[in-house]
Scaffold this motif. Sequence first.
Motif, PDB file in Angstrom:
ATOM      1  N   LEU A  18       0.847  -1.190   0.000  1.00  0.00           N
ATOM      2  CA  LEU A  18       0.000   0.000   0.000  1.00  0.00           C
ATOM      3  C   LEU A  18       0.884   1.242   0.000  1.00  0.00           C
ATOM      4  O   LEU A  18       1.858   1.317   0.737  1.00  0.00           O
ATOM      5  N   THR A  19       0.543   2.186  -0.858  1.00  0.00           N
ATOM      6  CA  THR A  19       1.177   3.497  -0.775  1.00  0.00           C
ATOM      7  C   THR A  19       0.067   4.535  -0.821  1.00  0.00           C
ATOM      8  O   THR A  19      -1.085   4.196  -1.112  1.00  0.00           O
ATOM      9  N   GLY A  20       0.423   5.768  -0.571  1.00  0.00           N
ATOM     10  CA  GLY A  20      -0.614   6.783  -0.597  1.00  0.00           C
ATOM     11  C   GLY A  20      -0.059   8.169  -0.838  1.00  0.00           C
ATOM     12  O   GLY A  20       1.131   8.411  -0.663  1.00  0.00           O
ATOM     13  N   ASP A  21      -0.936   9.046  -1.279  1.00  0.00           N
ATOM     14  CA  ASP A  21      -0.576  10.446  -1.470  1.00  0.00           C
ATOM     15  C   ASP A  21      -1.690  11.327  -0.956  1.00  0.00           C
ATOM     16  O   ASP A  21      -2.869  10.994  -1.079  1.00  0.00           O
ATOM     17  N   ARG A  22      -1.284  12.464  -0.415  1.00  0.00           N
ATOM     18  CA  ARG A  22      -2.292  13.474  -0.078  1.00  0.00           C
ATOM     19  C   ARG A  22      -2.597  14.276  -1.338  1.00  0.00           C
ATOM     20  O   ARG A  22      -1.675  14.779  -1.977  1.00  0.00           O
TER      21      ARG A  22
ATOM     22  N   LEU B 151      -3.602   4.629  -2.200  1.00  0.00           N
ATOM     23  CA  LEU B 151      -4.647   5.357  -1.495  1.00  0.00           C
ATOM     24  C   LEU B 151      -4.524   6.849  -1.750  1.00  0.00           C
ATOM     25  O   LEU B 151      -3.456   7.429  -1.560  1.00  0.00           O
TER      26      LEU B 151
ATOM     27  N   ALA C 153      -5.257   9.978  -0.136  1.00  0.00           N
ATOM     28  CA  ALA C 153      -5.560  10.244   1.273  1.00  0.00           C
ATOM     29  C   ALA C 153      -6.182  11.627   1.440  1.00  0.00           C
ATOM     30  O   ALA C 153      -5.564  12.557   1.954  1.00  0.00           O
TER      31      ALA C 153
ATOM     32  N   GLN D 214      -6.689  12.594   5.191  1.00  0.00           N
ATOM     33  CA  GLN D 214      -5.432  13.073   5.781  1.00  0.00           C
ATOM     34  C   GLN D 214      -5.086  14.479   5.272  1.00  0.00           C
ATOM     35  O   GLN D 214      -4.597  15.321   6.020  1.00  0.00           O
TER      36      GLN D 214
ATOM     37  N   TYR E 224      -2.748  12.130  12.887  1.00  0.00           N
ATOM     38  CA  TYR E 224      -2.884  11.517  11.564  1.00  0.00           C
ATOM     39  C   TYR E 224      -2.042  10.243  11.383  1.00  0.00           C
ATOM     40  O   TYR E 224      -2.418   9.358  10.613  1.00  0.00           O
TER      41      TYR E 224
ATOM     42  N   GLN F 250      -3.143   6.834   9.608  1.00  0.00           N
ATOM     43  CA  GLN F 250      -2.310   6.176   8.600  1.00  0.00           C
ATOM     44  C   GLN F 250      -2.087   4.697   8.951  1.00  0.00           C
ATOM     45  O   GLN F 250      -2.035   3.838   8.071  1.00  0.00           O
TER      46      GLN F 250
ATOM     47  N   ASP G 253      -5.053   3.098   7.651  1.00  0.00           N
ATOM     48  CA  ASP G 253      -4.940   2.905   6.190  1.00  0.00           C
ATOM     49  C   ASP G 253      -4.188   1.611   5.888  1.00  0.00           C
ATOM     50  O   ASP G 253      -4.619   0.784   5.076  1.00  0.00           O
ATOM     51  N   ILE G 254      -3.048   1.507   6.531  1.00  0.00           N
ATOM     52  CA  ILE G 254      -2.126   0.405   6.204  1.00  0.00           C
ATOM     53  C   ILE G 254      -2.712  -0.945   6.612  1.00  0.00           C
ATOM     54  O   ILE G 254      -2.681  -1.913   5.846  1.00  0.00           O
TER      55      ILE G 254
ATOM     56  N   VAL H 251       5.066  -1.378   2.797  1.00  0.00           N
ATOM     57  CA  VAL H 251       4.686  -0.009   2.469  1.00  0.00           C
ATOM     58  C   VAL H 251       5.893   0.687   1.844  1.00  0.00           C
ATOM     59  O   VAL H 251       6.825   1.059   2.554  1.00  0.00           O
TER      60      VAL H 251
ATOM     61  N   VAL I  99       8.016   3.517   0.801  1.00  0.00           N
ATOM     62  CA  VAL I  99       8.011   4.927   1.208  1.00  0.00           C
ATOM     63  C   VAL I  99       9.401   5.548   1.100  1.00  0.00           C
ATOM     64  O   VAL I  99      10.399   4.853   0.998  1.00  0.00           O
TER      65      VAL I  99
ATOM     66  N   GLN J  49       8.683   9.052   5.687  1.00  0.00           N
ATOM     67  CA  GLN J  49       7.511   8.295   6.148  1.00  0.00           C
ATOM     68  C   GLN J  49       7.867   7.135   7.088  1.00  0.00           C
ATOM     69  O   GLN J  49       6.978   6.452   7.604  1.00  0.00           O
TER      70      GLN J  49
HETATM   71  N1  TRP Z   1       1.487  10.499   4.737  1.00  0.00           N
HETATM   72  C1  TRP Z   1       1.706  10.221   3.338  1.00  0.00           C
HETATM   73  C2  TRP Z   1       2.334  11.462   2.700  1.00  0.00           C
HETATM   74  O1  TRP Z   1       2.208  12.545   3.224  1.00  0.00           O
HETATM   75  C3  TRP Z   1       0.444   9.851   2.592  1.00  0.00           C
HETATM   76  C4  TRP Z   1      -0.216   8.607   3.109  1.00  0.00           C
HETATM   77  C5  TRP Z   1      -1.456   8.524   3.668  1.00  0.00           C
HETATM   78  C6  TRP Z   1       0.303   7.284   3.087  1.00  0.00           C
HETATM   79  N2  TRP Z   1      -1.751   7.249   3.990  1.00  0.00           N
HETATM   80  C7  TRP Z   1      -0.709   6.441   3.659  1.00  0.00           C
HETATM   81  C8  TRP Z   1       1.505   6.704   2.662  1.00  0.00           C
HETATM   82  C9  TRP Z   1      -0.512   5.066   3.814  1.00  0.00           C
HETATM   83  C10 TRP Z   1       1.695   5.327   2.803  1.00  0.00           C
HETATM   84  C11 TRP Z   1       0.690   4.524   3.389  1.00  0.00           C
HETATM   85  O2  TRP Z   1       2.941  11.335   1.665  1.00  0.00           O
END
Ligand code: TRP
Length: 335
Positions: free
Chosen positions: A10-14, A43, A45, A48, A134, A138, A141-142, A150, A152, A156
């Motif tokens: 899982l990865t994510g971006d705001r 994801l 986010a 977040q 937050y 997170q 999320d994971i 993850v 990153v 992170q």
């Molecule tokens: N905090 C991460 C960022 O600012 C974004 C993020 C939100 C994220 N949920 C996540 C990254 C879960 C990895 C897994 O870039």
Amino acid sequence: MLKKENKTILTGDRPTGPLHLGHYVGSLKNRVELQDKYNTFVLIADVQALTDNVQDPSKVHDNILEVMLDYFAVGIDPHKTNIVLQSQIPEIAELTVYYLNLVTLARLKRNPTVKEEMKQKNFGANVPAGFLMYPVSQAADITAFGAHLVPVGDDQLPMIEQTREIVKKFNNVYGKVLIEPRALLSNASRLNGIDGKSKMRKSLGNAIYLKDSNNEIARKVMQMYTDPKHIRVQDRGRVEGNVVFEYLDIFDPRKKEIAELKKQYKNGGLGDVILKKRLIEVLEELLGPIRKRRKEVEKDKAQVVKIIKQGTQSGREVAAETLKKVRKSMMLYDF
Ligand code: TRP
């Protein structure tokens, strides 16, 4: 679909702005490769993002599509990657509430990335509670998607560390329900911005965006920080800290020629403009096709929305399964 490794990442971006070259080298490129190997969730986010953009809901809203377009442009493939929208998965919010009992306020205040961000944002004594916690959301999320890994950047790592603590505590108290994730650290260190003063970041105005036009790229490269003491062509120049060389090292595959150019630059006799023109070409080679694909995808926004809807739906099924197990282990009623 069956992947080579039976593991989930899982990865994510705001969604607070379009994605830039820093995102590309630090993470996006890697994701495109990983999606063939692992069950992959990405994801967006937005919840977040709201923790520090309270006053700006339209920014968060509008950038969800922007980020999606950037994903497709670089080659994230919706057949291989589940793209999910955080705010459409209430299970994450519920998990967050339970996890909040497993962390202390003191621990939240110690998270180095959060500390750094709080300083930057000048919250002073008025830190929004949602912002401070937050990392717990997170962790939700994971764990909601059962991620093993993850991918990153190093900023992170504190989040993954905190997630692991929460998971250990949870499993200890309620039984082994959650998967303890590991960080998959990308080996690319983060890219400096065109000012050479700090890492590339939208808020610092030093970014080259994936969607920038050829002219914008050229303009930005021409402004790039090189060596302030290298004034005339015949002057000896410095390669260290010179952003143009940093980028050529990363993006120009012709390593032998670059080594030769560095030698010339150090000895004097090589002008910045020649190097910058070369870099503009190299970046265009990378970003031209990305920009073209983005334009293609942009034509059918309805399709983009459909993809995120579908991705979110299948993501939500996984999160609902996790939540069911969590609630059961916590002996909550199930009416
Ligand atoms: N905090 C991460 C960022 O600012 C974004 C993020 C939100 C994220 N949920 C996540 C990254 C879960 C990895 C897994 O870039």
